[in-house]
Design a protein around this motif. Structure first.
Motif, PDB file in Angstrom:
ATOM      1  N   PRO A   2      -5.297  -2.061 -28.963  1.00 56.60           N
ATOM      2  CA  PRO A   2      -5.907  -1.276 -27.887  1.00 56.60           C
ATOM      3  C   PRO A   2      -7.142  -0.506 -28.363  1.00 56.60           C
ATOM      4  N   THR A   3      -8.008  -0.200 -27.398  1.00 56.15           N
ATOM      5  CA  THR A   3      -9.176   0.617 -27.691  1.00 56.15           C
ATOM      6  C   THR A   3      -8.702   1.986 -28.151  1.00 56.15           C
ATOM      7  N   PRO A   4      -9.302   2.533 -29.192  1.00 60.76           N
ATOM      8  CA  PRO A   4      -8.871   3.850 -29.685  1.00 60.76           C
ATOM      9  C   PRO A   4      -8.975   4.916 -28.595  1.00 60.76           C
ATOM     10  N   ASN A   5      -8.063   5.855 -28.646  1.00 62.79           N
ATOM     11  CA  ASN A   5      -8.100   6.991 -27.735  1.00 62.79           C
ATOM     12  C   ASN A   5      -9.292   7.863 -28.140  1.00 62.79           C
ATOM     13  N   PRO A   6     -10.247   8.083 -27.208  1.00 58.77           N
ATOM     14  CA  PRO A   6     -11.455   8.835 -27.565  1.00 58.77           C
ATOM     15  C   PRO A   6     -11.171  10.235 -28.119  1.00 58.77           C
ATOM     16  N   GLN A   7     -10.167  10.916 -27.561  1.00 59.61           N
ATOM     17  CA  GLN A   7      -9.864  12.271 -28.028  1.00 59.61           C
ATOM     18  C   GLN A   7      -9.358  12.247 -29.473  1.00 59.61           C
ATOM     19  N   VAL A  27     -17.813   6.923 -29.157  1.00 61.58           N
ATOM     20  CA  VAL A  27     -16.979   7.057 -27.950  1.00 61.58           C
ATOM     21  C   VAL A  27     -17.684   6.410 -26.757  1.00 61.58           C
ATOM     22  N   ALA A  28     -18.989   6.558 -26.652  1.00 60.97           N
ATOM     23  CA  ALA A  28     -19.739   5.921 -25.559  1.00 60.97           C
ATOM     24  C   ALA A  28     -19.629   4.392 -25.649  1.00 60.97           C
ATOM     25  N   THR A  29     -19.665   3.858 -26.870  1.00 65.28           N
ATOM     26  CA  THR A  29     -19.505   2.416 -27.057  1.00 65.28           C
ATOM     27  C   THR A  29     -18.113   1.968 -26.640  1.00 65.28           C
ATOM     28  N   LEU A  33     -17.306  -0.729 -23.558  1.00 63.06           N
ATOM     29  CA  LEU A  33     -16.461  -1.905 -23.707  1.00 63.06           C
ATOM     30  C   LEU A  33     -15.248  -1.834 -22.785  1.00 63.06           C
ATOM     31  N   ARG A  34     -14.670  -0.687 -22.659  1.00 63.05           N
ATOM     32  CA  ARG A  34     -13.520  -0.503 -21.776  1.00 63.05           C
ATOM     33  C   ARG A  34     -13.897  -0.842 -20.331  1.00 63.05           C
ATOM     34  N   ALA A  35     -15.148  -0.558 -19.950  1.00 65.71           N
ATOM     35  CA  ALA A  35     -15.605  -0.870 -18.594  1.00 65.71           C
ATOM     36  C   ALA A  35     -15.688  -2.386 -18.378  1.00 65.71           C
ATOM     37  N   VAL A  36     -15.952  -3.147 -19.439  1.00 67.37           N
ATOM     38  CA  VAL A  36     -16.012  -4.603 -19.336  1.00 67.37           C
ATOM     39  C   VAL A  36     -14.603  -5.174 -19.317  1.00 67.37           C
TER      40      VAL A  36
END
Length: 175
Positions: A2-7, A27-29, A33-36
């Motif tokens: 999974p994508t790392p938790n930004p916090q 975090v923006a990157t 990617l999460r949006a895709v």
């Protein structure tokens, strides 16, 4: 993966003394990617890829720089249907490179869509359908590229352009 938790990512980065701008960009990157597709594992740098794959960073750096001696083993197979060449060269990556390629497919590429003109190396590929696209054409240009890498000024070698796909990022993308 999974994508790392930004916090958590930001907290860990602060504990390790990472510059706030670097954390913001990472975090923006992740969010782009999460949006895709949230299943894509973000890879920020070659060192990050080393961490994710357990392949030593210096080895990855040598692979990218093409300083690894014989990353592929070559052998020839006789063709069942003879063409102009009666044999086909087969290239098999060494164990480390194969592991890296498999990780990239499993954690990134399988969650992307191939280009509309691409017929090779994805599950719905049918050679007949690929050939049918060219029926009636006056010319057909077939090129096999070996050790081809495309670099864009200022881009990481890990960019999607190198891997042959292009994720559709939201409109704030600079590509």
């Amino acid at each position: 993966m999974p994508t790392p938790n930004p916090q958590r990512y930001r907290s860990q980065g602060r504990r390790e003394g990472v510059d706030e701008t670097v954390l913001d960009n990472a975090v923006a990157t992740f969010e782009r990617l999460r949006a895709v597709d949230s299943r894509i594992t973000p890879v920020l740098t070659l060192r990050h890829l080393s961490y994710l794959t357990d392949i030593p960073f210096l080895h990855l750096r040598d692979l990218v720089a093409r300083r690894v001696h014989r990353p592929y083993k070559f052998f020839y197979l006789k063709k069942r249907i003879p063409g102009r060449n009666r044999v086909r060269m087969i290239s098999v990556p060494n164990a480390t490179l194969m592991s890296l390629q498999r990780w990239i497919v499993d954690n990134i590429l399988q969650f992307t869509r191939p280009h509309a003109a691409s017929f090779a190396f994805h599950p719905d590929c049918r050679p007949y359908e690929a050939a049918a696209e060219h029926c009636g054409c006056a010319w057909l240009l077939k090129i096999d590229l070996e050790e081809f890498t495309l670099y864009r000024k200022g881009a990481s070698p890990l960019s999607s352009r190198v891997w042959g796909f292009r994720a559709s990022f939201p409109s704030n993308s600079q590509d």
